[in-house]
Design an enzyme around this catalytic site. Structure first.
Site, short mmCIF file in Angstrom:
data_model
loop_
_atom_site.label_atom_id
_atom_site.label_comp_id
_atom_site.label_asym_id
_atom_site.label_seq_id
_atom_site.Cartn_x
_atom_site.Cartn_y
_atom_site.Cartn_z
N ILE A 7 20.35 2.89 99.96
CA ILE A 7 19.30 1.99 100.45
C ILE A 7 19.58 0.55 100.01
CG2 ILE A 7 16.81 1.57 100.52
CD1 ILE A 7 16.54 4.61 99.77
N SER A 15 8.33 6.06 95.65
CA SER A 15 8.57 7.23 96.51
C SER A 15 7.27 7.98 96.77
CB SER A 15 9.56 8.16 95.81
OG SER A 15 9.55 9.43 96.42
N TYR A 53 12.02 13.35 87.89
CA TYR A 53 12.33 12.23 88.80
C TYR A 53 11.01 11.62 89.30
CZ TYR A 53 12.96 10.07 93.36
OH TYR A 53 12.88 9.21 94.43
N LYS A 102 8.92 7.84 88.60
CA LYS A 102 8.39 6.92 89.61
C LYS A 102 6.93 6.60 89.31
CE LYS A 102 12.03 6.43 92.20
NZ LYS A 102 12.76 5.14 92.19
N ARG A 114 8.35 16.51 107.01
CA ARG A 114 8.61 15.27 106.30
C ARG A 114 8.45 14.09 107.25
NH1 ARG A 114 8.30 18.32 102.85
NH2 ARG A 114 9.62 18.69 100.99
C1 WQD Z 1 13.90 17.47 102.87
C2 WQD Z 1 13.55 18.85 103.45
C3 WQD Z 1 14.09 20.69 102.00
C4 WQD Z 1 18.41 20.27 102.09
C5 WQD Z 1 13.61 13.85 98.01
C6 WQD Z 1 12.82 12.99 97.06
C7 WQD Z 1 12.45 11.71 97.73
C8 WQD Z 1 13.68 11.05 98.22
C9 WQD Z 1 14.41 11.96 99.22
C10 WQD Z 1 15.09 9.57 96.99
C11 WQD Z 1 12.94 19.78 102.40
C12 WQD Z 1 14.91 20.73 103.28
C13 WQD Z 1 17.05 20.06 102.29
C14 WQD Z 1 19.02 21.43 102.63
C15 WQD Z 1 16.92 22.10 103.57
N1 WQD Z 1 14.52 10.75 97.12
N2 WQD Z 1 16.33 20.96 103.02
N3 WQD Z 1 18.26 22.30 103.35
O1 WQD Z 1 13.14 16.72 98.79
O2 WQD Z 1 11.88 15.76 100.82
O3 WQD Z 1 12.79 14.21 99.09
O4 WQD Z 1 14.73 13.16 98.51
O5 WQD Z 1 14.99 8.59 97.66
O6 WQD Z 1 11.81 10.88 96.78
O7 WQD Z 1 11.63 13.66 96.70
O8 WQD Z 1 14.36 15.40 100.59
O9 WQD Z 1 16.29 15.82 102.04
O10 WQD Z 1 16.15 17.07 99.82
O11 WQD Z 1 14.62 17.70 101.67
O12 WQD Z 1 16.25 22.93 104.22
O13 WQD Z 1 20.26 21.68 102.47
O14 WQD Z 1 14.75 19.46 103.87
O15 WQD Z 1 13.65 21.99 101.65
O16 WQD Z 1 11.96 20.57 103.04
P1 WQD Z 1 12.97 15.65 99.80
P2 WQD Z 1 15.45 16.49 101.00
#
Ligand code: WQD
Length: 344
Positions: free
Chosen positions: A14, A127, A152, A156, A234
């Site tokens: 970012i 976040s 984490y 924040k 999301r």
């Molecule tokens: C999104 C969705 C997973 C990987 C986190 C932090 C947030 C920000 C972004 C920093 C979820 C699903 C994921 C995979 C999947 N951090 N998933 N298979 O956890 O929503 O957010 O990262 O900027 O602050 O909280 O992001 O992309 O890990 O997951 O099914 O291989 O995708 O279960 O539902 P998240 P994510």
């Protein structure tokens, strides 16, 4: 030409996109980054896009003497955008001390030095994770924050409280907290993008690495949630849109557009999309199939969260513009560029 801005963590995902938008808006940028989760080559990408190479300092913001030297070497810094932080939810559960020491000490050093060097505006990379599992969606800035589900997320929440307390104590600075939802995609030029070290934790880099064949299969963590298709929901926001929100926040503070010394904004699209819907969007936009299978839930995942971006739209004067298809295409173009460069 606008003023000089310090971007901590500016060679990150970012941070690099925000540096491009700051330069496009006429700001001069100084980046400090310890390169623990990014690469110096990002500076070339930024320069290819804007024609301007930011000043770069390789250093650790936890070392206050490094910061003193940076401010002395780069006089006239008017604002800071703080991206420098560890940000992997799962890793933070395994290494809480590393997360608290890093994320909190960086913030404390910056807040300490801002008045010393006459720095006026502070944008904090927060976040949606501070909300925990929302009671209702879309979620507004006034929603109660809940106990974080990871160290984490706790850092924040603590950083937001520290900033509020410092301002309440009479510090002359102004601050804007930007609560991001899920940043995805890459700059349309494919000169910069998301380049996680090792196995990606986040959905979209794992998805594009599967699509190009680096990973055999994308695991979808659960389809038994209380959502239309059972997978988590999301608010996926294009990283360039997100970067532009930071420029607006800085303009707002440096131009004294608001009486308030501290403001909070949700930076999201306002649209919730499920994991399976995002995979469909990628396949539809690119014509490339993503082999995937449903597996068990991932510990700590929020079931559904998406933003009410009304305040950001009407008060900050920022709105997400990119479509999901356009964003998926940018992520795919970036993944192919990494392959062309032999990076992965
Ligand atoms: C999104 C969705 C997973 C990987 C986190 C932090 C947030 C920000 C972004 C920093 C979820 C699903 C994921 C995979 C999947 N951090 N998933 N298979 O956890 O929503 O957010 O990262 O900027 O602050 O909280 O992001 O992309 O890990 O997951 O099914 O291989 O995708 O279960 O539902 P998240 P994510």
């Amino acid at each position: 030409m606008k003023g000089k801005i310090l971007v901590t963590g500016g060679t990150g995902f970012i941070g690099s996109h925000t540096t491009v938008e700051l330069q496009n808006a006429g700001y001069e940028v100084v980046i400090i980054d310890d390169l623990s989760n990014s690469n110096r080559d990002v500076l070339d990408g930024i320069e290819h896009i804007t024609g301007k190479r930011p000043v770069f300092v390789e250093g650790d913001c936890k070392d206050i003497n490094t910061l003193h030297q940076l401010f002395k070497d780069n006089p006239g810094i008017e604002g800071i955008i703080n991206f420098a932080a560890h940000k992997a939810v799962g890793e933070s559960v395994q290494k809480p001390i590393m997360y608290y020491r890093n994320n909190l000490n960086i913030l404390l050093n910056l807040l300490d030095l801002m008045p010393v060097y006459g720095v006026k505006g502070f944008v904090f990379s927060s976040s949606c994770t501070v909300y925990g599992e929302p009671d209702q969606n879309p979620i507004t800035e006034d929603a109660p924050t809940k106990k974080a589900t990871s160290p984490y997320g706790a850092t924040k929440q603590m950083c937001e409280d520290i900033i509020a307390d410092v301002i309440k104590s009479g510090s002359p600075i102004k601050a804007i907290l930007l609560r991001y939802f899920n940043p995805i995609g890459a700059h349309p030029s494919a000169e910069i993008g998301e380049l996680p070290n090792g196995v990606p934790q986040n959905l979209v880099p794992y998805l594009t690495q599967t699509a190009i064949g680096i990973r055999p299969l994308l695991s979808v963590f659960g389809d038994d949630y209380d959502t239309p298709d059972g997978s988590c929901i999301r608010d996926f926001i294009n990283v360039v849109d997100l970067a532009k929100a930071h420029v607006r926040a800085l303009d707002r503070m440096l131009n004294d557009e608001s009486e308030d010394a501290l403001e909070v904004f949700n930076i999201g699209t306002g649209n919730g999309l499920s994991v399976l819907q995002l995979i469909d969007a990628f396949e539809r936009a690119t014509g490339v199939e993503v082999p995937h299978k449903i597996v068990g839930r991932r510990e700590g995942d929020i079931e559904k969260i998406w933003a009410d971006p009304k305040r950001a739209n009407e008060v900050l004067g920022w709105k997400a513009e990119a479509s999901v298809d356009e964003t998926m295409l940018s992520a795919w173009k970036w993944q192919k560029r990494l392959r062309e460069r032999g990076i992965m």
